[in-house]
Design a protein around this motif. Structure first.
Motif, short mmCIF file in Angstrom:
data_model
loop_
_atom_site.label_atom_id
_atom_site.label_comp_id
_atom_site.label_asym_id
_atom_site.label_seq_id
_atom_site.Cartn_x
_atom_site.Cartn_y
_atom_site.Cartn_z
N TYR A 1 17.55 27.62 28.32
CA TYR A 1 18.35 28.45 27.88
C TYR A 1 17.66 29.05 26.52
N ILE A 2 17.95 30.39 26.45
CA ILE A 2 17.59 30.87 24.90
C ILE A 2 18.59 31.90 24.60
N ALA A 3 19.06 31.37 23.35
CA ALA A 3 20.14 32.23 22.78
C ALA A 3 19.65 33.12 21.80
N TYR A 4 19.96 34.56 21.61
CA TYR A 4 19.44 35.56 20.77
C TYR A 4 20.69 35.98 19.98
N PHE A 5 20.31 35.96 18.50
CA PHE A 5 21.60 36.74 17.91
C PHE A 5 20.90 37.21 16.28
N THR A 6 21.71 37.84 15.81
CA THR A 6 21.17 38.36 14.35
C THR A 6 22.00 37.79 13.27
N ARG B 1 12.60 35.99 13.37
CA ARG B 1 11.65 37.16 13.37
C ARG B 1 12.57 38.10 12.17
N ARG B 2 11.76 38.78 11.33
CA ARG B 2 12.51 39.93 10.85
C ARG B 2 11.97 41.44 11.08
N HIS B 3 12.87 42.14 11.40
CA HIS B 3 12.33 43.54 11.53
C HIS B 3 12.97 44.45 10.40
N ASN B 4 13.84 44.09 9.75
CA ASN B 4 14.08 44.85 8.52
C ASN B 4 14.43 44.05 7.16
N PRO B 5 14.72 44.41 6.14
CA PRO B 5 14.72 43.84 4.72
C PRO B 5 16.14 43.09 4.87
N HIS B 6 17.00 43.41 5.62
CA HIS B 6 18.39 43.21 5.76
C HIS B 6 18.85 42.15 6.67
N THR B 7 17.86 41.81 7.73
CA THR B 7 18.50 41.19 9.02
C THR B 7 17.41 40.34 9.65
N ILE B 8 17.79 39.23 10.01
CA ILE B 8 16.77 38.28 10.79
C ILE B 8 17.32 38.17 12.06
N GLN B 9 16.16 38.04 12.94
CA GLN B 9 16.75 37.53 14.25
C GLN B 9 16.52 36.23 14.68
N VAL B 10 17.36 35.69 15.23
CA VAL B 10 17.60 33.85 15.51
C VAL B 10 17.22 33.62 17.02
N TYR B 11 16.52 32.96 17.49
CA TYR B 11 16.12 32.62 18.78
C TYR B 11 16.24 30.98 18.85
N MET B 12 17.36 30.51 19.62
CA MET B 12 17.39 29.29 19.74
C MET B 12 17.05 28.79 21.15
N ILE B 13 16.09 27.80 21.50
CA ILE B 13 15.59 27.72 22.75
C ILE B 13 15.78 26.17 23.11
N ALA C 1 6.91 35.92 11.48
CA ALA C 1 7.86 34.97 12.09
C ALA C 1 7.78 33.72 11.96
N THR C 2 8.62 32.63 12.02
CA THR C 2 8.54 31.46 11.83
C THR C 2 9.01 30.63 13.24
N SER C 3 8.45 29.58 13.31
CA SER C 3 8.66 28.53 14.38
C SER C 3 8.94 27.26 14.25
N TYR C 4 9.94 26.67 14.63
CA TYR C 4 10.41 25.37 14.34
C TYR C 4 10.46 24.50 15.74
N ALA C 5 9.91 23.38 15.75
CA ALA C 5 10.24 22.76 17.25
C ALA C 5 10.60 21.29 16.74
N THR C 6 11.60 20.69 17.36
CA THR C 6 12.11 19.36 17.02
C THR C 6 12.18 18.56 18.45
N THR C 7 12.75 17.37 18.42
CA THR C 7 13.02 16.68 19.41
C THR C 7 14.12 16.96 20.51
N LYS C 8 13.78 16.37 21.65
CA LYS C 8 14.74 16.74 22.85
C LYS C 8 14.81 18.35 23.24
N LYS C 9 13.40 18.72 23.09
CA LYS C 9 12.92 19.88 23.76
C LYS C 9 13.79 21.19 23.05
#
Length: 443
Positions: free
Chosen positions: A201-206, A233-245, A219-227
């Motif tokens: 599953y991949i969740a996307y939100f800003t 990711r940042r596409h403008n100075p006011h908002t970041i995109q968050v992807y939880m996988i 962009a910044t990527s962080y991996a931890t245990t249990k997959k």
């Protein structure tokens, strides 16, 4: 060859790209889109390999670069936010791309770019409705398909194109028959080509986040245990995109009805509980977030993307390669180009405005759709190589030892500048496959 009358279901990137090319050939196109207006939502996407070449053949390289996202690379960080590796974008114009492509853009911007340059005198857009069913016709006065729209209107077309995404309604009707028409429920006991990956599953939100002094667009990527993994990711100075996988067998996640956003958020909070770095910050933001989207990751695999020279699929509806390959948008652009190219090669141009003999339309389309399969299936087989219902995201770590190994491996690859990201971690390399050159589509 007479002018073709084509219906495209889906006004996203694949549908608009195909409409662009077919209008260049002088054919009459209708695009039907279920949203009430052009859908310009969605987060960041990219083009790779031959997808970039298709963009250039469309004459849209300059327009793309004007709207391109500013991301110039990706950081790999640990629980404390310390950087272990950095992979810059390959901006040399040669070789495969890195995690960040030279061609990054917001989905809505690319959709708008293609829509704006599509010839509206030949392309009619109908928003806010869908295809309910279709009937194949035959005979001198009635070859093609008769389409029934959700609003009750009927219309005949020479060709119906499903460009309506991974859950394609047109694909279900084409593969399973018209009894798979729009009932509001999913067909789960019959095979329409959709293959879900193993619990991925991949969740996307800003979320609002003002850019700080010294902060870059990397962009910044962080991996931890249990997959479990988080990417920013940042596409403008006011908002970041968050992807939880995640890859999980969490029973709560499996039982959620599609579209039950509150339950989806609760399940993700449960799955990511205990993860470090900025996880709690993102889970807290979910409580009031309104642009959440959850993807149940899968792919589409079919032996043929067409039926009887009357119905054909393009984009994710035909061959979704999953988010793990990094090739979804490129495959959609390339597939639309090849489908239009083969229609141009076998059916000619429609500039004279004639309708002509229906048997010539039928024979020409049948040859074009077969050639589309023959030319593009080898490409997609390379992109989807090794992916199946049981593969999951094999590269995501399970234990702390595998997390440490993954970080050390990333650091080694980055330090030695080994150019293997696009080759092994993504699916950009397609061997000796070559992009066809269609004289009929030259701009």
């Amino acid at each position: 060859m007479p002018q073709l009358k084509v219906l495209i279901s889906g006004g996203g990137i694949a549908g608009n790209a195909l409409a662009f090319w077919l209008s260049k050939l002088g054919h009459t196109v209708t695009v039907v889109e279920r949203f009430p207006s052009l859908r310009i939502s969605g987060l960041q996407i990219d083009l790779r390999g031959f997808g970039i070449e298709v963009l250039k053949r469309m004459g849209l390289d300059e327009a793309f670069r004007k709207h391109a996202a500013l991301e110039d690379g990706m950081n790999i960080v640990d629980d404390a936010g310390r950087r272990w590796a950095y992979f810059g974008a390959n901006k040399s114009g040669r070789g495969v791309q890195s995690f960040t492509s030279e061609y990054e853009i917001m989905r809505g911007d690319l959709t708008r770019i293609i829509y704006d340059v599509t010839n509206k005198e030949r392309v009619r857009y109908i928003f806010g409705t869908t295809i309910k069913s279709y009937t194949e016709l035959d005979g001198v006065d009635g070859a093609g398909v008769e389409v029934l729209f959700a609003d009750g209107n009927k219309e005949r077309f020479d060709l119906l194109v499903g460009a309506d995404g991974i859950g394609s309604h047109v694909r279900k009707m084409m593969v399973l028959g018209t009894d798979a028409s729009d009932t509001g429920t999913e067909v789960t006991n019959r095979d329409d080509g959709y293959v879900p990956l193993k619990g991925v599953y991949i969740a996307y939100f800003t979320i609002p986040s003002e850019m700080k002094a010294g902060e870059s667009y990397a962009a910044t990527s962080y991996a931890t245990t249990k997959k479990r993994m988080i990417m920013l990711r940042r596409h403008n100075p006011h908002t970041i995109q968050v992807y939880m996988i995640c890859e999980t067998d969490n029973p709560r996640m499996r039982s959620i009805r599609r579209g039950d956003v509150e339950e989806e958020k609760k399940a993700f909070a449960e799955i990511f509980h205990g993860a470090k770095w900025r996880t709690e910050e993102f889970l807290k933001a979910l409580e009031t977030n309104e642009d959440w989207y959850l993807e149940r990751v899968g792919l589409v695999q079919l032996d043929s993307w067409s039926r009887n020279g009357r119905v054909v699929l393009v984009g994710d509806a035909a061959h979704c390669p999953t988010a793990s390959t990094g090739m979804g948008t490129s495959s959609a652009m390339i597939g639309a180009y090849i489908l239009a190219g083969e229609i141009g090669r076998h059916c000619g141009r429609g500039d004279d405005g004639s309708r002509g003999e229906q048997h010539r339309v039928k024979d020409g389309l049948a040859m074009a759709l077969k050639a589309y399969d023959d030319k593009f299936q080898p490409f997609m087989k390379r992109v989807q190589k090794g992916l199946s219902r049981d593969t999951g995201f094999w590269w995501m770590p399970v234990t702390w030892w595998s997390v440490l190994f993954a970080r050390l491996l990333a650091a080694f690859i980055a330090f030695t500048r080994l150019n293997i990201v696009g080759e092994y971690f993504l699916s950009e390399s397609v061997g000796d496959w070559k992009l066809p050159d269609y004289e009929e589509l030259r701009i």
